[in-house]
Design a protein around this motif. Structure first.
Motif, PDB file in Angstrom:
ATOM      1  N   HIS A   1       0.867  -1.176   0.000  1.00 43.45           N
ATOM      2  CA  HIS A   1       0.000   0.000   0.000  1.00 43.45           C
ATOM      3  C   HIS A   1       0.904   1.226   0.000  1.00 43.45           C
ATOM      4  N   HIS A   2       0.851   1.968  -1.078  1.00 46.02           N
ATOM      5  CA  HIS A   2       1.683   3.157  -1.199  1.00 46.02           C
ATOM      6  C   HIS A   2       0.983   4.360  -0.575  1.00 46.02           C
ATOM      7  N   LYS A   3       1.730   5.116   0.166  1.00 42.97           N
ATOM      8  CA  LYS A   3       1.328   6.385   0.799  1.00 42.97           C
ATOM      9  C   LYS A   3       0.450   6.216   2.038  1.00 42.97           C
TER      10      LYS A   3
ATOM     11  N   PRO B   1       2.697   2.349   5.272  1.00 40.68           N
ATOM     12  CA  PRO B   1       2.876   2.444   3.829  1.00 40.68           C
ATOM     13  C   PRO B   1       4.220   1.830   3.421  1.00 40.68           C
TER      14      PRO B   1
ATOM     15  N   GLY C   1      -1.125   3.197   3.605  1.00 41.77           N
ATOM     16  CA  GLY C   1      -1.080   2.034   4.488  1.00 41.77           C
ATOM     17  C   GLY C   1      -2.460   1.427   4.699  1.00 41.77           C
TER      18      GLY C   1
ATOM     19  N   ALA D   1      -2.663   7.765  -2.728  1.00 39.01           N
ATOM     20  CA  ALA D   1      -2.550   6.388  -2.230  1.00 39.01           C
ATOM     21  C   ALA D   1      -2.918   5.394  -3.327  1.00 39.01           C
TER      22      ALA D   1
END
Length: 137
Positions: A58-60, A94, A62, A120
């Motif tokens: 999960h980018h940015k 993240p 979380g 995200a």
């Protein structure tokens, strides 16, 4: 082993339909009931015994998992798997590669809370190998 109907009676939230939208990222059958998509996405995810999702990041923003029924596992890349039970909370920062799913002999359900963040996104990676899954205790 319990049937889906029997497990559903134990679940706090309705199981929902087959998780067809994300089926390509799961080994085994999962079910999804989106509880809300306003401000914070929260989905009730149910895994049949042995079902697990693929490694993902999960980018940015979380993710937070709130375990509600059954028995499952969570594992971060390079770390041993952690057994999960109702009442357990997993805070996934993240950029951490991880997977989660049911134990081989138990249904499992958790609420997946997507932590809001500008930009995200989720990146799906390779499946969890049978060898790595078999090491879960």
């Amino acid at each position: 082993m319990k049937s889906l109907e029997e497990f559903s009676r134990e679940s706090v939230f309705e199981v929902g339909g087959k998780n067809d939208a994300f089926a390509q990222y799961f080994d085994g059958q999962s079910y999804l009931n989106m509880l809300t998509t306003e401000r914070v996405g929260i989905g009730n995810v149910t895994f049949e015994p042995g079902c697990r999702n693929h490694w993902h990041i999960h980018h940015k923003g979380g993710q937070i998992l709130l375990c509600t029924a059954g028995r499952g596992y969570y594992q971060e890349w390079g770390q041993p798997a952690r057994e999960l039970h109702p009442g357990d909370v997993v805070n996934i920062p993240p950029e951490v590669k991880h997977w989660h799913g049911a134990a081989p002999d138990s249904w499992f359900a958790h609420l997946a809370v997507e932590v809001p963040a500008e930009g995200a996104s989720s990146e799906w990676c390779e499946p969890v190998s049978d060898e790595d899954y078999g090491k879960c205790k």
